[in-house]
Enzyme design. Structure first.
Site, PDB file in Angstrom:
ATOM      1  N   THR A 250      84.767  82.557 -13.804  1.00 36.96           N
ATOM      2  CA  THR A 250      83.738  83.216 -12.981  1.00 36.96           C
ATOM      3  C   THR A 250      82.455  83.461 -13.781  1.00 36.96           C
ATOM      4  O   THR A 250      81.582  84.203 -13.340  1.00 36.96           O
ATOM      5  CB  THR A 250      84.247  84.553 -12.406  1.00 36.96           C
ATOM      6  OG1 THR A 250      84.502  85.449 -13.491  1.00 36.96           O
ATOM      7  CG2 THR A 250      85.509  84.359 -11.588  1.00 36.96           C
TER       8      THR A 250
ATOM      9  N   HIS B  32      90.867  90.880 -16.240  1.00 40.11           N
ATOM     10  CA  HIS B  32      91.229  89.466 -16.341  1.00 40.11           C
ATOM     11  C   HIS B  32      91.948  89.202 -17.657  1.00 40.11           C
ATOM     12  O   HIS B  32      91.388  89.451 -18.725  1.00 40.11           O
ATOM     13  CB  HIS B  32      89.982  88.584 -16.247  1.00 40.11           C
ATOM     14  CG  HIS B  32      89.428  88.513 -14.856  1.00 40.11           C
ATOM     15  ND1 HIS B  32      88.162  88.052 -14.574  1.00 40.11           N
ATOM     16  CD2 HIS B  32      90.001  88.827 -13.668  1.00 40.11           C
ATOM     17  CE1 HIS B  32      87.975  88.105 -13.260  1.00 40.11           C
ATOM     18  NE2 HIS B  32      89.069  88.578 -12.695  1.00 40.11           N
TER      19      HIS B  32
ATOM     20  N   HIS C 104      89.429  90.944 -20.467  1.00 39.72           N
ATOM     21  CA  HIS C 104      88.139  91.593 -20.235  1.00 39.72           C
ATOM     22  C   HIS C 104      88.111  92.225 -18.845  1.00 39.72           C
ATOM     23  O   HIS C 104      89.058  92.058 -18.067  1.00 39.72           O
ATOM     24  CB  HIS C 104      86.999  90.582 -20.420  1.00 39.72           C
ATOM     25  CG  HIS C 104      87.049  89.461 -19.447  1.00 39.72           C
ATOM     26  ND1 HIS C 104      87.625  88.253 -19.718  1.00 39.72           N
ATOM     27  CD2 HIS C 104      86.624  89.369 -18.162  1.00 39.72           C
ATOM     28  CE1 HIS C 104      87.547  87.464 -18.666  1.00 39.72           C
ATOM     29  NE2 HIS C 104      86.943  88.126 -17.696  1.00 39.72           N
TER      30      HIS C 104
ATOM     31  N   HIS D  67      85.822  93.511 -15.180  1.00 44.20           N
ATOM     32  CA  HIS D  67      84.665  93.410 -14.282  1.00 44.20           C
ATOM     33  C   HIS D  67      84.588  94.694 -13.472  1.00 44.20           C
ATOM     34  O   HIS D  67      85.598  95.178 -12.953  1.00 44.20           O
ATOM     35  CB  HIS D  67      84.816  92.222 -13.322  1.00 44.20           C
ATOM     36  CG  HIS D  67      84.852  90.902 -14.031  1.00 44.20           C
ATOM     37  ND1 HIS D  67      83.725  90.131 -14.228  1.00 44.20           N
ATOM     38  CD2 HIS D  67      85.876  90.229 -14.601  1.00 44.20           C
ATOM     39  CE1 HIS D  67      84.059  89.028 -14.883  1.00 44.20           C
ATOM     40  NE2 HIS D  67      85.365  89.065 -15.120  1.00 44.20           N
TER      41      HIS D  67
ATOM     42  N   HIS E 170      78.085  90.773 -21.532  1.00 50.33           N
ATOM     43  CA  HIS E 170      78.455  90.503 -20.144  1.00 50.33           C
ATOM     44  C   HIS E 170      79.670  91.297 -19.693  1.00 50.33           C
ATOM     45  O   HIS E 170      79.903  91.486 -18.519  1.00 50.33           O
ATOM     46  CB  HIS E 170      78.761  89.008 -19.948  1.00 50.33           C
ATOM     47  CG  HIS E 170      77.668  88.112 -20.428  1.00 50.33           C
ATOM     48  ND1 HIS E 170      76.460  88.007 -19.767  1.00 50.33           N
ATOM     49  CD2 HIS E 170      77.585  87.304 -21.508  1.00 50.33           C
ATOM     50  CE1 HIS E 170      75.685  87.157 -20.435  1.00 50.33           C
ATOM     51  NE2 HIS E 170      76.340  86.722 -21.486  1.00 50.33           N
TER      52      HIS E 170
ATOM     53  N   GLU F 132      85.811  91.357  -8.845  1.00 52.60           N
ATOM     54  CA  GLU F 132      85.255  90.065  -8.431  1.00 52.60           C
ATOM     55  C   GLU F 132      85.946  89.573  -7.163  1.00 52.60           C
ATOM     56  O   GLU F 132      85.286  89.154  -6.216  1.00 52.60           O
ATOM     57  CB  GLU F 132      85.436  89.047  -9.563  1.00 52.60           C
ATOM     58  CG  GLU F 132      84.667  89.434 -10.808  1.00 52.60           C
ATOM     59  CD  GLU F 132      84.176  88.237 -11.572  1.00 52.60           C
ATOM     60  OE1 GLU F 132      85.019  87.532 -12.139  1.00 52.60           O
ATOM     61  OE2 GLU F 132      82.946  87.997 -11.569  1.00 52.60           O
TER      62      GLU F 132
HETATM   63 ZN   LIG Z   1      86.547  87.634 -15.791  1.00 54.00          ZN
END
Ligand SMILES: [Zn+2]
Length: 300
Positions: free
Chosen positions: A215, A131, A112, A114, A84, A118
């Site tokens: 999230t 994040h 991590h 994104h 992910h 986001e």
């Molecule tokens: Zn995140």
């Protein structure tokens, strides 16, 4: 007996497949609709991410945030493609966050990314969002922390598109090749380049903060979000390297951001740091001007 074994196996594989049975739509597709992830993800009222409308934020003034060990060089850093995102763990020391509006110490559990961002600010999306996930040290582990409103703090750092490569991001994407393939999902590799996390951080003077959620499933509403107002540069070439990683069905992951959630009755606070310092500076400038004007008058 055979029946029971089959049943247990079937149940386990169902549980396993359910654990990975969530993902992101390909936003480039025409028929995009965000999937239902279940429970709080679908019916929570304090969900993340959100659009931050800067005109509707409320002004706050908190003590400065304190970052402990974020300047330490990380020698044992590990990186994993979990299907992910790309996640970093294996910190040399406890990275501790305190101060600001926080009543306890929070320790970093993992970091991590994104792609694209986001959170959006005034409806503008950024190419990358990092994040930094912290656990409140009054709880023994993350899963317990996610059951409490004050359990988790996530620092969000937005990266803006730039022609200038981000040196710290290069240290991470330089090692992506070894984890890109779906066959390497959940395989930890060493991040070869020594780095300190402050290399990835903007100034923490100004930030937005609000009460929200994880999230990703289970979308626990346990998160105090701290979204830095200052952004840092990244090139599209660097973001495209993240976009090459594969998820469970062997397809690449062109994006991994959740759809924006309703703000509902939450407040977003804009914290401006070092106001007293700025006021002092303005004050001393004014004083200097008065002295200068007075001296000029005296001379005239
Ligand atoms: Zn995140």
């Amino acid at each position: 007996m055979h029946f029971i074994t089959s049943f247990v196996l079937a149940f386990c594989s169902l549980a396993l497949s359910r654990a990975d049975d969530w993902g992101y739509p390909d936003w480039d597709s025409d028929t995009v609709s965000f999937p239902k992830w279940g429970e709080l993800c679908d019916n929570g009222q304090r969900q993340s991410p959100i659009n931050i409308d800067s005109k509707k934020t409320l002004k706050g003034f908190f003590d400065p945030l304190v970052f402990e060990n974020f300047d330490d060089l990380q020698n044992e850093l590990q990186m994993v493609n979990n299907g992910h995102t790309v996640q970093l763990t294996g910190f040399d020391d406890d990275l501790v966050l305190r101060g600001g509006g926080l009543l306890n110490d929070y320790v970093v559990e993992q970091i991590h990314f994104h792609w694209w961002s986001e959170h959006t600010i005034n409806n503008i999306r950024y190419p990358l969002e990092m994040h930094i996930v912290h656990r409140n040290t009054i709880y023994p582990n993350t899963s317990m922390a996610t059951q409490f409103k004050d359990g988790i703090v996530v620092i969000g750092v937005l990266f803006h598109a730039s022609p200038i490569r981000n040196g710290a991001i290069d240290k991470i994407v330089g090692n992506l090749d070894s984890i890109t393939s779906a066959s390497n999902i959940n395989k930890f590799v060493s991040v070869g380049n020594v780095m300190a996390f402050e290399e990835l951080m903007p100034s923490a003077d100004n930030y937005f903060t609000y009460a929200g959620s994880l999230t990703t499933p289970n979308c626990a509403e346990a998160v105090t979000w701290i979204l830095m107002a200052e952004t840092v540069p990244v090139t599209f070439d660097q973001v495209n390297m993240f976009r090459q990683i594969e998820h469970h069905n062997g397809k690449t992951l062109p994006n991994n951001y959740r759809a924006l959630q309703e703000l509902n009755d939450r407040a977003v606070v804009f914290v401006e740091g070092d106001i007293s310092g700025a006021a002092r500076l303005t004050g001393s400038l004014a004083l200097t001007l008065i002295v200068l004007l007075a001296s000029q008058k005296f001379l005239l």
